[in-house]
Design a protein around this motif. Structure first.
Motif, PDB file in Angstrom:
ATOM      1  N   ARG A  33       0.828  -1.211   0.000  1.00 26.82           N
ATOM      2  CA  ARG A  33       0.000   0.000   0.000  1.00 26.82           C
ATOM      3  C   ARG A  33       0.862   1.261   0.000  1.00 26.82           C
ATOM      4  NH1 ARG A  33      -4.282  -2.045   4.626  1.00 26.82           N
ATOM      5  NH2 ARG A  33      -5.775  -3.115   3.260  1.00 26.82           N
ATOM      6  N   GLU A  34       2.028   1.215   0.647  1.00 23.78           N
ATOM      7  CA  GLU A  34       2.927   2.366   0.602  1.00 23.78           C
ATOM      8  C   GLU A  34       3.332   2.672  -0.836  1.00 23.78           C
ATOM      9  OE1 GLU A  34       2.479   4.056   3.440  1.00 23.78           O
ATOM     10  OE2 GLU A  34       4.560   4.711   3.193  1.00 23.78           O
ATOM     11  N   GLU A  38       2.622   6.046  -3.098  1.00 24.27           N
ATOM     12  CA  GLU A  38       3.726   6.976  -3.344  1.00 24.27           C
ATOM     13  C   GLU A  38       4.293   6.950  -4.759  1.00 24.27           C
ATOM     14  OE1 GLU A  38       6.625   7.711  -0.307  1.00 24.27           O
ATOM     15  OE2 GLU A  38       4.898   8.787   0.488  1.00 24.27           O
ATOM     16  N   TRP A 178      12.283   2.418  11.465  1.00 23.22           N
ATOM     17  CA  TRP A 178      10.899   2.122  11.784  1.00 23.22           C
ATOM     18  C   TRP A 178      10.224   1.522  10.554  1.00 23.22           C
ATOM     19  CZ3 TRP A 178      12.976   7.002  13.226  1.00 23.22           C
ATOM     20  CH2 TRP A 178      13.316   7.082  14.578  1.00 23.22           C
ATOM     21  N   GLN A 179       8.972   1.900  10.292  1.00 20.43           N
ATOM     22  CA  GLN A 179       8.329   1.426   9.058  1.00 20.43           C
ATOM     23  C   GLN A 179       8.200   2.595   8.080  1.00 20.43           C
ATOM     24  OE1 GLN A 179       7.215   0.602  12.161  1.00 20.43           O
ATOM     25  NE2 GLN A 179       7.658  -1.594  12.131  1.00 20.43           N
ATOM     26  N   LEU A 180       9.137   3.560   8.209  1.00 22.40           N
ATOM     27  CA  LEU A 180       9.095   4.754   7.370  1.00 22.40           C
ATOM     28  C   LEU A 180       9.975   4.535   6.146  1.00 22.40           C
ATOM     29  CD1 LEU A 180       9.368   7.391  10.228  1.00 22.40           C
ATOM     30  CD2 LEU A 180       7.428   7.110   8.680  1.00 22.40           C
TER      31      LEU A 180
ATOM     32  N   GLN B 238      -3.148   5.117   4.382  1.00 25.07           N
ATOM     33  CA  GLN B 238      -2.144   4.895   3.354  1.00 25.07           C
ATOM     34  C   GLN B 238      -2.684   5.103   1.952  1.00 25.07           C
ATOM     35  OE1 GLN B 238      -0.797   0.777   4.472  1.00 25.07           O
ATOM     36  NE2 GLN B 238       1.114   1.609   3.715  1.00 25.07           N
ATOM     37  N   LYS B 349       8.940  13.205   6.761  1.00 28.86           N
ATOM     38  CA  LYS B 349       7.970  12.126   6.551  1.00 28.86           C
ATOM     39  C   LYS B 349       7.540  11.578   7.904  1.00 28.86           C
ATOM     40  CE  LYS B 349       6.640   7.947   4.180  1.00 28.86           C
ATOM     41  NZ  LYS B 349       6.864   6.858   3.254  1.00 28.86           N
ATOM     42  N   HIS B 350       6.235  11.756   8.182  1.00 30.68           N
ATOM     43  CA  HIS B 350       5.651  11.271   9.427  1.00 30.68           C
ATOM     44  C   HIS B 350       4.511  10.346   9.065  1.00 30.68           C
ATOM     45  CE1 HIS B 350       2.532  11.888  12.721  1.00 30.68           C
ATOM     46  NE2 HIS B 350       3.516  11.254  13.320  1.00 30.68           N
ATOM     47  N   THR B 351       4.514   9.131   9.520  1.00 25.14           N
ATOM     48  CA  THR B 351       3.579   8.079   9.093  1.00 25.14           C
ATOM     49  C   THR B 351       3.453   8.110   7.562  1.00 25.14           C
ATOM     50  OG1 THR B 351       1.509   9.350   9.398  1.00 25.14           O
ATOM     51  CG2 THR B 351       2.366   8.144  11.287  1.00 25.14           C
ATOM     52  N   THR B 352       2.287   8.403   7.025  1.00 24.19           N
ATOM     53  CA  THR B 352       2.132   8.373   5.573  1.00 24.19           C
ATOM     54  C   THR B 352       2.151   9.779   4.962  1.00 24.19           C
ATOM     55  OG1 THR B 352      -0.261   8.343   5.847  1.00 24.19           O
ATOM     56  CG2 THR B 352       0.823   6.212   5.613  1.00 24.19           C
ATOM     57  N   THR B 354       4.146  13.325   3.972  1.00 24.28           N
ATOM     58  CA  THR B 354       5.430  13.989   3.744  1.00 24.28           C
ATOM     59  C   THR B 354       5.162  15.474   3.516  1.00 24.28           C
ATOM     60  OG1 THR B 354       6.299  11.974   2.750  1.00 24.28           O
ATOM     61  CG2 THR B 354       7.524  13.994   2.348  1.00 24.28           C
ATOM     62  N   ARG B 406       5.590   4.474  16.705  1.00 21.46           N
ATOM     63  CA  ARG B 406       5.144   4.545  15.311  1.00 21.46           C
ATOM     64  C   ARG B 406       4.693   5.952  14.923  1.00 21.46           C
ATOM     65  NH1 ARG B 406       3.607  -0.252  12.022  1.00 21.46           N
ATOM     66  NH2 ARG B 406       3.607   0.646   9.945  1.00 21.46           N
ATOM     67  N   SER B 409       7.607   9.005  15.538  1.00 20.33           N
ATOM     68  CA  SER B 409       8.866   8.993  14.796  1.00 20.33           C
ATOM     69  C   SER B 409       8.683   9.634  13.429  1.00 20.33           C
ATOM     70  CB  SER B 409       9.360   7.552  14.635  1.00 20.33           C
ATOM     71  OG  SER B 409       8.384   6.774  13.970  1.00 20.33           O
ATOM     72  N   PHE B 410       9.776  10.135  12.870  1.00 18.09           N
ATOM     73  CA  PHE B 410       9.719  10.713  11.522  1.00 18.09           C
ATOM     74  C   PHE B 410      11.092  10.674  10.881  1.00 18.09           C
ATOM     75  CE2 PHE B 410      10.485  14.222  14.499  1.00 18.09           C
ATOM     76  CZ  PHE B 410      11.590  14.841  13.937  1.00 18.09           C
ATOM     77  N   LEU B 411      11.126  10.911   9.566  1.00 16.55           N
ATOM     78  CA  LEU B 411      12.387  11.052   8.846  1.00 16.55           C
ATOM     79  C   LEU B 411      12.527  12.479   8.365  1.00 16.55           C
ATOM     80  CD1 LEU B 411      12.330   8.005   6.340  1.00 16.55           C
ATOM     81  CD2 LEU B 411      13.282   8.069   8.667  1.00 16.55           C
TER      82      LEU B 411
END
Lengths: 312, 446
Positions: A33-34, A38, A178-180, B238, B349-352, B354, B406, B409-411
């Motif tokens: 799904r990601e 994207e 993580w899952q990022l 998502q 980018k945080h969860t889904t 950006t 979850r 966190s972020f990038l």
């Protein structure tokens, strides 16, 4: 010296704990799904082998009741097991999917690629694969690779950035936190995506059993004409075997992997059911690729070298 | 054959999955421990062992070097070091394991952060002869910072200190005091010898005084899931599923993986950042309708009202919604080779979701050796851990990392070339012993 809590028995885990198959399934669906969210032009590599069949099954579940928002790509070596091609075409028709085929035989016929002296076509797949990616401008390419398959693959990211030549540079991989998943890429680059990264061969088989997924028949024991080469049983066929001094014989065998007929070996087996296959794998003292893939044995870094060039 | 078949029958039953990471300095014996775990749990197959034996012989070693099981890349074999995280898989009848095997070099802090980010347990190795050293404190600090719920201190090379209880007890006590101060919620110390196999898989005959579990027993029994009923439920959207087919003309589902907590049909929910509210009309668990779903299940939510929801939104219970903000205060681990500077324009980018962002301030850089804060460093370079203030172009529903690994966190990403610049954790960096949430009500939510 355990501090703070008593050791809790694993069997008393909370009812909210997922089984390992549920956890792996949930993670793989998240990855599908990601990519759908994207990327512009994703494609699923589909060979008709068990890993790509599981990928397709997961994609179907991830987007249900909608259709899968991806097309499929098969890199056809020209040395396929007929049962696998029949399966491929049936599944494509059944789910109304779009299949692209990149043909190694075409490249050989056009003189772009040259047949290797050993007749193995697996390494020849890299050029048709990378050219198909460029031609169709695919920006995310799903592969069924698992990290348990091979030590170079143990280092592979779930989202693995490839340059415009499809090359993998293990030293320049993005940290995966993580899952990022970070799928950003420049035009011409693409991302290889491995939803089954954390699965093992046994996980794949247990999942096939649990989900009652149909497989090509070559995965189950059947009588077949084979001959011995380099310690493996190979299927006799138009691809160039057996050669002088190699004698074909009928044996009860099955395949653990599906690939190019010239380098994918069969194992002696009487496992005709999923239960029997799972019992056989759990008892096996050989890894999947160690047992059946000649091309991995070319050198200690054969897989790493091919991956660097753009192989999947 | 019979025993293997029985084992496979047991393995195909509903076992759980534990993700864990290892950390240790170069000569602490980490690769040997990993090799020993794989070997003694019979997870190394004949052809892999044959390859290791062959490679060991060609290097002039007499016994197979189990460390070679974990060095996968050509450069790693050539240099005899580990340059990147590798993932290993093994199973026992009780549980399946994913091991993030992280390099111990100081310059690869980012790799330990990578391995720890998805781990529920970290094994920190020390050499019994050296005790707690600077690198041990660094590893403990990273485990605390990443909020890994369980930490195992493996006091290795006990054979070289005469299997003395007093040596182990002193190291365990010093480490436990240090790690508890950092807020590590659970510490288990185990005396081992990875080389000879004491207390790795089998209980040691040399240390009768130790009554606790072996490393593998502990890995098999540590709880992998926590009471979720008290967690703040979070669902990042998502992908929107809209078949628009004759069979499903009006289906509009929001697909995603539950990041924390539980969701139930009938529950009132709010969509952030818009703040629109609705009620959960249905939950599809990969095609099957269910009444309740929990983290980390991938599901599809159906809402009663046709409101605007898209990728990047977060669905939360209406009575438990986080505040949204454009000013993010966080601790980051810088993972890129180019420095992170004040004023840098980045993507977050945080969860889904950006969004564009700008680094407003870098108030301090952490000195991992003594956990002191170096004020206003001006920039962060590779492997630095520091506090940052980031302004985002759009509001984010960001939790404190202490509450959710979850959704806290972020990038940070370089918009020019897509490089991952930094791993971010919102809110306070370390839990302190006094302020640590009680395990019973808050738990470590990930």
């Amino acid at each position: 010296m355990t501090t703070s809590i008593d050791v809790v028995d694993g069997s008393t885990d909370s009812p909210y704990a997922l089984t390992h198959l549920d956890a792996l399934e949930s993670e793989a669906v998240h990855i599908f799904r990601e990519v759908a969210g994207e990327f512009e032009r994703p494609v699923v590599l589909f060979s008709g082998g068990k890993d790509s069949i599981v990928m397709l099954h997961l994609a179907l579940k991830a987007f249900a009741p909608s259709a899968i928002p991806f097309s499929l790509l098969h890199v056809d070596t020209g040395h396929n097991f007929p049962e696998v091609i029949e399966y491929r075409d049936r599944v494509v028709a059944q789910h109304g999917l779009r299949l692209h085929v990149a043909s190694v035989q075409d490249y050989i016929d056009r003189g772009v690629l040259r047949e290797r002296p050993d007749g193995t076509r697996n390494p020849l797949q890299t050029v048709p694969l990378t050219e198909a990616i460029q031609q169709h401008r695919f920006d995310a390419v799903f592969g069924g690779g698992r990290r348990d398959e091979e030590k170079a693959r143990a280092k592979e990211r779930v989202f693995s950035l490839r340059d415009e030549f499809s090359q993998w540079d293990p030293r320049r991989q993005r940290p995966e936190l993580w899952q990022l998943y970070n799928g950003r890429h420049a035009p011409g680059e693409h991302v290889r995506v491995f939803p089954l990264s954390n699965w093992t061969e046994l996980d794949v088989w247990q999942y096939i059993q649990r989900e009652r997924i149909e497989l090509p028949e070559i995965y189950f024991a059947h009588e077949r004409e084979v001959f011995a080469r380099n310690g493996m049983w190979l299927t006799a066929g138009d691809w160039g075997g057996p050669k002088d001094g190699e004698t074909p014989e009928k044996r009860l065998i099955r395949y653990r992997t599906v690939g190019d007929m010239s380098c994918t070996g069969a194992v002696d087996s009487d496992a005709t059911t999923l239960d029997a296959v799972i019992a056989e794998i759990a008892a096996s003292r050989l890894t999947e690729r160690g047992a059946t893939r000649a091309d991995d044995k070319l050198s200690e870094a054969a897989m790493e070298d091919r991956k660097r060039e753009g192989y999947f | 054959m019979t025993s293997s078949t029985e084992q496979s029958a047991e393995q195909s039953s509903a076992t759980t999955l534990l993700r864990f990471a290892t950390a240790g300095s170069v000569d602490d014996g980490k690769s040997t421990l990993v090799g020993r775990l794989l070997h003694d749990s019979k997870s190394v197959l004949a052809d892999q062992l044959e390859a290791v034996e062959h490679a060991s012989r060609s290097r002039g070693q007499e016994a197979p070097d189990l460390a070679l099981l974990t060095d996968g890349l050509r450069a790693e074999r050539e240099q005899g070091i580990t340059i990147d995280v590798a993932y290993r898989y093994f199973a026992t009848p009780r549980r399946r394991f994913i091991l993030a095997d992280t390099p111990g070099h100081v310059q690869y802090t980012r790799n330990m952060v990578t391995g720890a980010s998805t781990a529920e347990l970290t094994v920190i190795l020390v050499d019994a002869r050296n005790g707690v050293v600077e690198q041990t404190r660094r590893h403990a600090a990273i485990a605390a910072l990443l909020r890994v719920p369980h930490v195992v201190l493996a006091v290795n090379k006990m054979d070289l200190v005469g299997y003395e209880e007093s040596v182990f007890a002193a190291i365990a006590e010093e480490f436990t005091a240090y790690a508890s101060e950092l807020g590590v919620p659970e510490i288990t110390a185990i005396p081992i010898s990875a080389l000879s196999g004491d207390n790795v898989v089998d209980a040691s005959a040399n240390m009768d005084w130790y009554g606790g579990p072996t490393v593998l027993e502990h890995l098999e029994t540590v709880p992998v899931s926590h009471d979720l009923t008290s967690c703040h439920a979070r669902f990042p959207v998502q992908y929107v599923i809209r078949p628009q087919t004759a069979e499903h003309p009006d289906y509009r589902g929001y697909a995603g993986q539950i990041a924390a907590g539980t969701f139930r049909v009938g529950e009132g929910v709010t969509v952030l950042p818009s703040g629109r509210t609705s009620r959960i009309a249905g939950i599809d668990l990969l095609g099957e309708p269910v009444d309740v779903a929990w983290t980390p299940q991938s599901v599809t939510l159906l809402l009663e009202d046709d409101i605007d929801v898209s990728r990047g939104d977060i669905v939360v219970p209406s009575d438990d919604a986080p505040a949204t903000t454009q000013d993010v205060e966080a601790t980051v681990c810088h993972v890129a080779d180019t420095p992170l500077t004040v004023g840098a324009r980045v993507l977050l980018k945080h969860t889904t979701r950006t969004v564009k962002a700008i680094v407003k301030e870098i108030p301090s850089r952490l000195t991992l050796d003594d956990l002191s804060q170096h004020p206003a460093p001006g920039q962060l370079v590779a492997n630095d851990i520091g506090r940052v203030r980031v302004r985002t172009a759009e509001p984010l529903a960001l939790d404190a990392y202490a509450h959710s690994r979850r959704t806290g966190s972020f990038l940070l990403i370089d918009p020019a070339d897509g490089t991952t610049l930094a791993a971010g954790m919102a809110g306070e960096s370390f839990a302190t012993a006094g302020a640590a949430p009680a395990r019973d009500d808050e738990g470590w939510d990930f």
